[in-house]
Design a protein around this motif. Structure first.
Motif, PDB file in Angstrom:
ATOM      1  N   MET A 125       0.820  -1.208   0.000  1.00 23.75           N
ATOM      2  CA  MET A 125       0.000   0.000   0.000  1.00 23.75           C
ATOM      3  C   MET A 125       0.855   1.259   0.000  1.00 23.75           C
ATOM      4  O   MET A 125       0.565   2.229  -0.716  1.00 23.75           O
ATOM      5  N   ILE A 126       1.910   1.262   0.818  1.00 20.95           N
ATOM      6  CA  ILE A 126       2.770   2.440   0.905  1.00 20.95           C
ATOM      7  C   ILE A 126       3.420   2.759  -0.430  1.00 20.95           C
ATOM      8  O   ILE A 126       3.724   3.916  -0.735  1.00 20.95           O
ATOM      9  N   SER A 127       3.586   1.755  -1.266  1.00 15.30           N
ATOM     10  CA  SER A 127       4.293   1.938  -2.543  1.00 15.30           C
ATOM     11  C   SER A 127       3.394   2.371  -3.695  1.00 15.30           C
ATOM     12  O   SER A 127       3.899   2.694  -4.764  1.00 15.30           O
ATOM     13  N   ASN A 132       1.473   6.562  -1.839  1.00 15.15           N
ATOM     14  CA  ASN A 132       2.879   6.926  -1.996  1.00 15.15           C
ATOM     15  C   ASN A 132       3.077   8.432  -2.140  1.00 15.15           C
ATOM     16  O   ASN A 132       4.215   8.904  -2.226  1.00 15.15           O
ATOM     17  N   LEU A 133       1.994   9.198  -2.176  1.00 16.17           N
ATOM     18  CA  LEU A 133       2.090  10.661  -2.204  1.00 16.17           C
ATOM     19  C   LEU A 133       1.962  11.264  -0.813  1.00 16.17           C
ATOM     20  O   LEU A 133       2.113  12.478  -0.639  1.00 16.17           O
ATOM     21  N   TRP A 134       1.646  10.441   0.185  1.00 20.52           N
ATOM     22  CA  TRP A 134       1.459  10.932   1.546  1.00 20.52           C
ATOM     23  C   TRP A 134       2.763  10.782   2.323  1.00 20.52           C
ATOM     24  O   TRP A 134       3.527   9.839   2.087  1.00 20.52           O
ATOM     25  N   PRO A 135       3.048  11.672   3.275  1.00 15.66           N
ATOM     26  CA  PRO A 135       4.301  11.593   4.052  1.00 15.66           C
ATOM     27  C   PRO A 135       4.214  10.555   5.167  1.00 15.66           C
ATOM     28  O   PRO A 135       4.313  10.872   6.357  1.00 15.66           O
ATOM     29  N   LEU A 136       4.052   9.292   4.783  1.00 19.77           N
ATOM     30  CA  LEU A 136       3.843   8.239   5.772  1.00 19.77           C
ATOM     31  C   LEU A 136       5.156   7.776   6.392  1.00 19.77           C
ATOM     32  O   LEU A 136       6.217   7.855   5.776  1.00 19.77           O
ATOM     33  N   PRO A 175       8.398   4.434  -1.600  1.00 21.00           N
ATOM     34  CA  PRO A 175       8.579   5.768  -2.184  1.00 21.00           C
ATOM     35  C   PRO A 175       9.923   6.390  -1.813  1.00 21.00           C
ATOM     36  O   PRO A 175      10.471   6.136  -0.733  1.00 21.00           O
ATOM     37  N   ARG A 176      10.420   7.211  -2.694  1.00 20.89           N
ATOM     38  CA  ARG A 176      11.665   7.927  -2.435  1.00 20.89           C
ATOM     39  C   ARG A 176      11.505   8.800  -1.187  1.00 20.89           C
ATOM     40  O   ARG A 176      10.534   9.539  -1.069  1.00 20.89           O
TER      41      ARG A 176
END
Length: 256
Positions: A125-127, A132-136, A175-176
């Protein structure tokens, strides 16, 4: 004209970051072979684990059986409480969420979901968009969860045939700039090991959310020409323009 409602209601243009809101993953330790897990969300993980274990009232009905529970990890940094609740639902129901799919359809099922598969789903999900646009950020609290998390980072492309395809789908590139921390003393500071913290985690999230808020203020003060990182449109008003450009995106995720 009818006056606008006051209180906790917010709009896109008056939106503020929540001080802290997290989704979490529990695992039962009732017996050495217990495999039951539970996914939830809360503004206060240390208090919530006490509720799940019956030390405080208002614990979830589903966790009355399987006590005691240990919080394995949390994910936080959501742009709103609503976003956290949407993330929680998708993590609980990956077979129903329209975002958690590959090009051939559904990636995960609801059967046989132990600790490992729940962490697989979280990494996946994080990817992917829009998460991946949220600062998680992820905090890991147990050696077992850490071993699974680190192990999944190196599974891409391994295996043969169907197993290789499954591994490729589940082993994802995060995400980067994404980071995670390991705090083996646990969410309440009671587990052995770790950095020595003996108190619950700070639910004000000063070390993470505040960093983003300070960056926001620095960018405003710099008066440099900025552009949206998504659509590359110029940002003349840093406070309002990103929301204006992203209206279609926010309306799309609100339909989950």
């Amino acid at each position: 004209m009818r006056a606008g409602r006051q209180g906790n209601r917010s709009s896109l243009l008056s939106h503020t970051f929540p001080s802290f809101y997290a989704c979490y993953l529990l695992k039962s330790v009732q017996t050495p072979t217990s495999k039951a897990t539970y996914i939830g969300s809360t503004p206060n993980p240390p208090r919530r684990i006490r509720q799940h274990n019956g030390e405080l009232t208002q614990g979830a009905y589903k966790t009355k059986r399987g006590r005691p529970w240990i919080m394995q990890l949390i994910v936080h940094g959501f742009p709103s409480k609503l976003a956290a609740l949407q993330f929680e639902w998708a993590w609980q129901h990956p077979n129903l969420s329209r975002h958690i799919r590959d090009e051939n359809g559904k990636v995960f099922t609801t059967t046989g979901r132990g600790l490992k598969q729940n962490i697989q789903i979280l990494r996946f999900m994080i990817s992917i968009h829009p998460y991946n646009l949220w600062p998680l950020h992820v905090k890991i609290f147990t050696p077992q969860a850490l071993k699974i998390w680190d192990g999944l980072a190196g599974t891409q492309g391994k295996g043969k045939g169907k197993e290789k395809a499954t591994n490729s789908a589940h082993a994802t590139i995060l995400p980067r700039g994404f980071t995670h921390t390991v705090e083996l003393e646990g969410v309440d500071g009671k587990l052995a090991g770790g950095s020595g913290r003996s108190v619950p985690i700070d639910v004000q999230d000063e070390k993470f959310t505040t960093t983003h808020l300070n960056k926001h203020n620095d960018l405003i003060a710099s008066k440099k020409l900025l552009e949206c990182s998504v659509c590359r449109e110029p940002l003349n008003n840093y406070i309002l323009d990103p929301l204006t450009h992203a209206l279609s995106f926010y309306f799309s995720i609100s339909q989950w």
